[in-house]
Motif scaffolding. Structure first.
Motif, PDB file in Angstrom:
ATOM      1  N   LEU A   1       0.819  -1.214   0.000  1.00  0.00           N
ATOM      2  CA  LEU A   1       0.000   0.000   0.000  1.00  0.00           C
ATOM      3  C   LEU A   1       0.850   1.260   0.000  1.00  0.00           C
ATOM      4  N   PRO A   2       0.421   2.257  -0.752  1.00  0.00           N
ATOM      5  CA  PRO A   2       1.097   3.555  -0.677  1.00  0.00           C
ATOM      6  C   PRO A   2       0.654   4.284   0.594  1.00  0.00           C
ATOM      7  N   PRO A   3       1.353   5.345   0.990  1.00  0.00           N
ATOM      8  CA  PRO A   3       0.869   6.152   2.103  1.00  0.00           C
ATOM      9  C   PRO A   3      -0.553   6.634   1.804  1.00  0.00           C
ATOM     10  N   HIS A   4      -1.380   6.677   2.839  1.00  0.00           N
ATOM     11  CA  HIS A   4      -2.782   7.051   2.628  1.00  0.00           C
ATOM     12  C   HIS A   4      -3.427   7.459   3.946  1.00  0.00           C
ATOM     13  N   TRP A   5      -4.520   8.192   3.810  1.00  0.00           N
ATOM     14  CA  TRP A   5      -5.369   8.509   4.955  1.00  0.00           C
ATOM     15  C   TRP A   5      -6.409   7.407   5.087  1.00  0.00           C
ATOM     16  N   PHE A   6      -6.693   6.990   6.318  1.00  0.00           N
ATOM     17  CA  PHE A   6      -7.654   5.922   6.597  1.00  0.00           C
ATOM     18  C   PHE A   6      -8.735   6.492   7.518  1.00  0.00           C
ATOM     19  N   THR A   7      -9.992   6.225   7.184  1.00  0.00           N
ATOM     20  CA  THR A   7     -11.137   6.807   7.885  1.00  0.00           C
ATOM     21  C   THR A   7     -11.834   5.778   8.768  1.00  0.00           C
ATOM     22  N   TYR A   8     -12.296   6.250   9.928  1.00  0.00           N
ATOM     23  CA  TYR A   8     -13.085   5.437  10.848  1.00  0.00           C
ATOM     24  C   TYR A   8     -14.473   6.062  10.997  1.00  0.00           C
ATOM     25  N   PHE A   9     -15.502   5.224  10.990  1.00  0.00           N
ATOM     26  CA  PHE A   9     -16.876   5.659  11.200  1.00  0.00           C
ATOM     27  C   PHE A   9     -17.345   5.174  12.564  1.00  0.00           C
TER      28      PHE A   9
END
Length: 129
Positions: free
Chosen positions: A69-77
């Motif tokens: 995986l490349p660097p990324h933002w990950f979201t939580y709901f």
């Protein structure tokens, strides 16, 4: 007050250069950071804005699960019942990537993929004293 069911409640940056990311967001967003140790011993950085936690930064270097995986933002709901959300995800054609687990003082979290394959976290937040 807990985050309402269905609302975005947390974002974290998954990167291989946490120091560069911290410098960038400190300059652009004015963030400061509180470090906390994760289970594996590495630091997790809680980004603070005006004394309020707003995001996290995690170094994913050396973690096999993130190798491709490349660097990324990950979201939580936020959800009222993360165990039910995991079951419903499977029923709706999604995938449970990591079954629900507890993070003391934070809440109960699951890593899921929706029926289109998009990954996200869901969390039932711990009650705050």
């Amino acid at each position: 007050m807990p985050t309402p069911h269905g609302a975005v409640c947390w974002s974290e940056l998954m990167t291989r250069d946490a120091e560069a990311a911290k410098t960038y967001y400190a300059k652009i967003c004015g963030w400061s950071y509180d470090a906390m140790k994760m289970d594996g011993g590495q630091d997790y950085y809680v980004a603070m804005s005006a004394g309020i936690p707003v995001a996290g930064i995690m170094d994913m270097s050396g973690m096999a699960v993130f190798e491709e995986l490349p660097p990324h933002w990950f979201t939580y709901f936020a959800v009222d019942d993360v165990d039910a959300a995991a079951r419903q995800t499977k029923e709706q054609g999604g995938e449970v990537v990591r079954p629900p687990f507890d993070v003391p003082g934070i809440g109960r979290i699951a890593i899921l993929k929706d029926s289109s394959g998009a990954a996200m976290g869901m969390i039932t937040e711990a009650e705050q004293a």
